[in-house]
Design a protein around this motif. Sequence first.
Motif, PDB file in Angstrom:
ATOM      1  N   THR A 237       0.805  -1.231   0.000  1.00 60.42           N
ATOM      2  CA  THR A 237       0.000   0.000   0.000  1.00 60.42           C
ATOM      3  C   THR A 237       0.839   1.283   0.000  1.00 60.42           C
ATOM      4  OG1 THR A 237      -0.103  -0.205   2.410  1.00 60.42           O
ATOM      5  CG2 THR A 237      -1.986  -1.034   1.174  1.00 60.42           C
ATOM      6  N   ILE A 238       2.141   1.149   0.294  1.00 58.75           N
ATOM      7  CA  ILE A 238       2.993   2.342   0.379  1.00 58.75           C
ATOM      8  C   ILE A 238       4.208   2.145  -0.523  1.00 58.75           C
ATOM      9  CG2 ILE A 238       4.483   3.688   1.940  1.00 58.75           C
ATOM     10  CD1 ILE A 238       2.504   2.784   4.199  1.00 58.75           C
ATOM     11  N   ASN A 239       4.578   3.176  -1.267  1.00 67.00           N
ATOM     12  CA  ASN A 239       5.774   3.113  -2.114  1.00 67.00           C
ATOM     13  C   ASN A 239       7.032   3.261  -1.262  1.00 67.00           C
ATOM     14  OD1 ASN A 239       5.495   2.722  -4.988  1.00 67.00           O
ATOM     15  ND2 ASN A 239       4.133   4.518  -4.933  1.00 67.00           N
ATOM     16  N   CYS A 240       7.766   2.164  -1.141  1.00 65.44           N
ATOM     17  CA  CYS A 240       8.937   2.155  -0.257  1.00 65.44           C
ATOM     18  C   CYS A 240      10.227   1.983  -1.055  1.00 65.44           C
ATOM     19  CB  CYS A 240       8.849   0.992   0.734  1.00 65.44           C
ATOM     20  SG  CYS A 240       7.381   1.019   1.781  1.00 65.44           S
ATOM     21  N   GLY A 241      11.318   2.429  -0.465  1.00 64.91           N
ATOM     22  CA  GLY A 241      12.654   2.188  -1.014  1.00 64.91           C
ATOM     23  C   GLY A 241      13.626   2.041   0.136  1.00 64.91           C
ATOM     24  N   VAL A 242      14.743   1.330  -0.110  1.00 66.03           N
ATOM     25  CA  VAL A 242      15.722   1.086   0.952  1.00 66.03           C
ATOM     26  C   VAL A 242      17.126   1.341   0.428  1.00 66.03           C
ATOM     27  CG1 VAL A 242      16.686  -0.611   2.561  1.00 66.03           C
ATOM     28  CG2 VAL A 242      14.228  -0.672   2.022  1.00 66.03           C
ATOM     29  N   ILE A 243      17.900   2.095   1.200  1.00 66.65           N
ATOM     30  CA  ILE A 243      19.336   2.227   0.956  1.00 66.65           C
ATOM     31  C   ILE A 243      20.042   1.426   2.037  1.00 66.65           C
ATOM     32  CG2 ILE A 243      21.308   3.815   0.894  1.00 66.65           C
ATOM     33  CD1 ILE A 243      19.320   6.002  -0.051  1.00 66.65           C
ATOM     34  N   GLU A 244      20.877   0.473   1.627  1.00 67.31           N
ATOM     35  CA  GLU A 244      21.547  -0.422   2.569  1.00 67.31           C
ATOM     36  C   GLU A 244      23.021  -0.048   2.686  1.00 67.31           C
ATOM     37  OE1 GLU A 244      20.885  -2.734   4.597  1.00 67.31           O
ATOM     38  OE2 GLU A 244      18.757  -3.023   4.206  1.00 67.31           O
ATOM     39  N   GLY A 245      23.474   0.299   3.884  1.00 68.08           N
ATOM     40  CA  GLY A 245      24.885   0.596   4.111  1.00 68.08           C
ATOM     41  C   GLY A 245      25.571  -0.541   4.835  1.00 68.08           C
ATOM     42  N   ASP A 246      26.703  -0.989   4.307  1.00 68.95           N
ATOM     43  CA  ASP A 246      27.531  -2.011   4.958  1.00 68.95           C
ATOM     44  C   ASP A 246      28.970  -1.787   4.545  1.00 68.95           C
ATOM     45  OD1 ASP A 246      26.113  -4.116   6.525  1.00 68.95           O
ATOM     46  OD2 ASP A 246      24.900  -4.251   4.708  1.00 68.95           O
TER      47      ASP A 246
ATOM     48  N   ALA B 197      16.029  -1.863  -3.583  1.00 69.51           N
ATOM     49  CA  ALA B 197      17.074  -1.659  -2.578  1.00 69.51           C
ATOM     50  C   ALA B 197      18.387  -1.341  -3.274  1.00 69.51           C
ATOM     51  CB  ALA B 197      17.237  -2.919  -1.730  1.00 69.51           C
ATOM     52  N   VAL B 198      19.105  -0.368  -2.735  1.00 68.90           N
ATOM     53  CA  VAL B 198      20.404   0.027  -3.278  1.00 68.90           C
ATOM     54  C   VAL B 198      21.451  -0.219  -2.200  1.00 68.90           C
ATOM     55  CG1 VAL B 198      21.788   1.961  -4.128  1.00 68.90           C
ATOM     56  CG2 VAL B 198      19.356   1.799  -4.722  1.00 68.90           C
ATOM     57  N   GLN B 199      22.489  -0.978  -2.535  1.00 68.40           N
ATOM     58  CA  GLN B 199      23.544  -1.249  -1.556  1.00 68.40           C
ATOM     59  C   GLN B 199      24.658  -0.219  -1.711  1.00 68.40           C
ATOM     60  OE1 GLN B 199      23.703  -4.293   0.618  1.00 68.40           O
ATOM     61  NE2 GLN B 199      25.202  -2.967   1.648  1.00 68.40           N
ATOM     62  N   VAL B 200      25.101   0.326  -0.588  1.00 69.66           N
ATOM     63  CA  VAL B 200      26.286   1.185  -0.565  1.00 69.66           C
ATOM     64  C   VAL B 200      27.324   0.502   0.308  1.00 69.66           C
ATOM     65  CG1 VAL B 200      27.220   3.442   0.066  1.00 69.66           C
ATOM     66  CG2 VAL B 200      24.870   3.280  -0.767  1.00 69.66           C
ATOM     67  N   ASN B 201      28.475   0.171  -0.257  1.00 68.29           N
ATOM     68  CA  ASN B 201      29.559  -0.421   0.542  1.00 68.29           C
ATOM     69  C   ASN B 201      30.542   0.673   0.928  1.00 68.29           C
ATOM     70  OD1 ASN B 201      29.373  -3.514  -1.248  1.00 68.29           O
ATOM     71  ND2 ASN B 201      28.892  -3.183   0.894  1.00 68.29           N
TER      72      ASN B 201
ATOM     73  N   GLY C   5      35.102   2.494   5.671  1.00 67.88           N
ATOM     74  CA  GLY C   5      34.302   3.549   6.300  1.00 67.88           C
ATOM     75  C   GLY C   5      33.342   3.012   7.345  1.00 67.88           C
ATOM     76  N   CYS C   6      33.087   3.823   8.361  1.00 69.47           N
ATOM     77  CA  CYS C   6      32.340   3.360   9.522  1.00 69.47           C
ATOM     78  C   CYS C   6      30.922   3.915   9.576  1.00 69.47           C
ATOM     79  CB  CYS C   6      33.098   3.734  10.796  1.00 69.47           C
ATOM     80  SG  CYS C   6      33.634   5.445  10.839  1.00 69.47           S
ATOM     81  N   HIS C   7      30.501   4.621   8.534  1.00 68.16           N
ATOM     82  CA  HIS C   7      29.164   5.238   8.544  1.00 68.16           C
ATOM     83  C   HIS C   7      28.816   5.657   7.126  1.00 68.16           C
ATOM     84  CE1 HIS C   7      30.987   9.157   7.791  1.00 68.16           C
ATOM     85  NE2 HIS C   7      31.970   8.732   8.563  1.00 68.16           N
ATOM     86  N   LEU C   8      27.535   5.846   6.857  1.00 65.85           N
ATOM     87  CA  LEU C   8      27.103   6.499   5.621  1.00 65.85           C
ATOM     88  C   LEU C   8      27.251   8.009   5.796  1.00 65.85           C
ATOM     89  CD1 LEU C   8      23.823   4.502   4.817  1.00 65.85           C
ATOM     90  CD2 LEU C   8      26.034   4.306   3.648  1.00 65.85           C
ATOM     91  N   ASP C   9      27.387   8.717   4.670  1.00 66.48           N
ATOM     92  CA  ASP C   9      27.347  10.175   4.755  1.00 66.48           C
ATOM     93  C   ASP C   9      26.317  10.711   3.757  1.00 66.48           C
ATOM     94  OD1 ASP C   9      28.551  10.413   2.224  1.00 66.48           O
ATOM     95  OD2 ASP C   9      30.563  10.447   3.087  1.00 66.48           O
ATOM     96  N   ALA C  10      26.069  11.995   3.835  1.00 68.44           N
ATOM     97  CA  ALA C  10      24.992  12.603   3.040  1.00 68.44           C
ATOM     98  C   ALA C  10      25.266  12.493   1.542  1.00 68.44           C
ATOM     99  CB  ALA C  10      24.824  14.073   3.446  1.00 68.44           C
ATOM    100  N   HIS C  11      26.537  12.536   1.168  1.00 69.87           N
ATOM    101  CA  HIS C  11      26.920  12.428  -0.242  1.00 69.87           C
ATOM    102  C   HIS C  11      26.547  11.043  -0.792  1.00 69.87           C
ATOM    103  CE1 HIS C  11      29.338  13.322  -3.801  1.00 69.87           C
ATOM    104  NE2 HIS C  11      29.884  12.130  -3.679  1.00 69.87           N
ATOM    105  N   MET C  12      26.856  10.001  -0.042  1.00 68.05           N
ATOM    106  CA  MET C  12      26.505   8.630  -0.457  1.00 68.05           C
ATOM    107  C   MET C  12      24.995   8.487  -0.623  1.00 68.05           C
ATOM    108  SD  MET C  12      28.808   6.469   2.259  1.00 68.05           S
ATOM    109  CE  MET C  12      30.584   6.697   2.420  1.00 68.05           C
ATOM    110  N   VAL C  13      24.264   9.065   0.323  1.00 66.77           N
ATOM    111  CA  VAL C  13      22.803   8.938   0.301  1.00 66.77           C
ATOM    112  C   VAL C  13      22.225   9.680  -0.895  1.00 66.77           C
ATOM    113  CG1 VAL C  13      20.700   9.630   1.532  1.00 66.77           C
ATOM    114  CG2 VAL C  13      22.556   8.470   2.753  1.00 66.77           C
ATOM    115  N   ARG C  14      22.778  10.855  -1.202  1.00 65.44           N
ATOM    116  CA  ARG C  14      22.305  11.627  -2.341  1.00 65.44           C
ATOM    117  C   ARG C  14      22.431  10.807  -3.628  1.00 65.44           C
ATOM    118  NH1 ARG C  14      21.019  16.799  -4.200  1.00 65.44           N
ATOM    119  NH2 ARG C  14      20.429  16.424  -6.358  1.00 65.44           N
TER     120      ARG C  14
END
Lengths: 216, 216
Positions: free
Chosen positions: A52-61, A78-82, A86-95
């Motif tokens: 019922t809801i349009n969802c998306g997932v960004i996966e950081g590992d 789902a989009v994977q970001v490796n 690095g120990c965290h996602l940042d705003a640039h990766m998410v963009r």
Amino acid sequence: METDILAKNDHLAHANRALFRRKGVFALNLVSSPGSGKTTILERTLGELAATINCGVIEGDQQTDNDAVRIAATGVPAVQVNTGAGCHLDAHMVRHAAENFDLDHLELLFIENVGNLVCPAAFDLGEHHKVVVLSVTEGEDKPLKYPQMFRAAGLLLINKTDLLPHLDFDLEKCREMARRVNPHITILEVSARTGDGMNAWHSWLAAGIAAARAAE
Amino acid sequence: METDILAKNDHLAHANRALFRRKGVFALNLVSSPGSGKTTILERTLGELAATINCGVIEGDQQTDNDAVRIAATGVPAVQVNTGAGCHLDAHMVRHAAENFDLDHLELLFIENVGNLVCPAAFDLGEHHKVVVLSVTEGEDKPLKYPQMFRAAGLLLINKTDLLPHLDFDLEKCREMARRVNPHITILEVSARTGDGMNAWHSWLAAGIAAARAAE
């Protein structure tokens, strides 16, 4: 230099936030220790909401696309970001990861951060809220030991409550410790394994989605 | 600059290692996710070994001295290092904390790092081995998702095995994944809660203490 990195990240996070707002996307940054059950929570949540809801997932590992594969199996993009070292996602990766979604139709974006209760606290991704997941197996004192993360979060999901009968975990003490570092934090208890408590979490999500749509 | 920080740390870690070697101290760097049971493992280990072996503990946490208080209750000297916003201990912190112990008589030094499966992997403290603790509640895929830490460790302690009957955790799969990223890693299973498997861990410690003494 650390200040510069954070200032640059804040600038990009601000742009992400403006984008999500413009598109009416409710964006959440899921943070926790490794193995607290973030992906299992998402699997069950998407299984119930995605019709019922349009969802998306960004996966950081750091490594592997295990989590993106698990999410894709629910039928949600789902989009994977490796992050490598690095120990965290940042705003640039998410963009950049967000470019993979049709933002005009997306309603709910989950960003599952690298499992790390420390570093992701300092990096705004442009999300509406950080959601910190704490497994009852981790002990009730984590909010006091990692206060920056619990202070940064809007919602605490206490997960794996099905294991409570087998543990020496004081739920009320945990809630009290979380509120001591963050008096405004919302606290919900769930078991992603049994589904217990998931309705309250879904209601919380629905309220956020409605608010993001109204603010569009 | 990151390279500079690591090079400077490596230099100080080298000095720590030389000091521990000269004094015949077997030094271990305990690393893991938050809540995997490092402190509980230490409590039980010290309760059994401290009568016959001179032990000391350095406790790393972002905030609180909860863990040092728990260790001190066993009668073993404990020094708390609070890292504040910091996500790991470094060699400089360990050098200063080590000044609190009588190194001429110390035989076994446990350094309990900040709960973080990412950042402490890159920071050598001058220890003989990193010991990575993984709770069975965290899932068996953590070695693949956080390979740097499992590659850096000499020993993997799989903890909370008392919870196995209540979980979907494949012990053999976990061992296989750990060996895939680090073929030389030693793997022991323990329950710090019930004491199960602790004898093998104590034997591993005894061998390390004897080797450190012989190399003095």
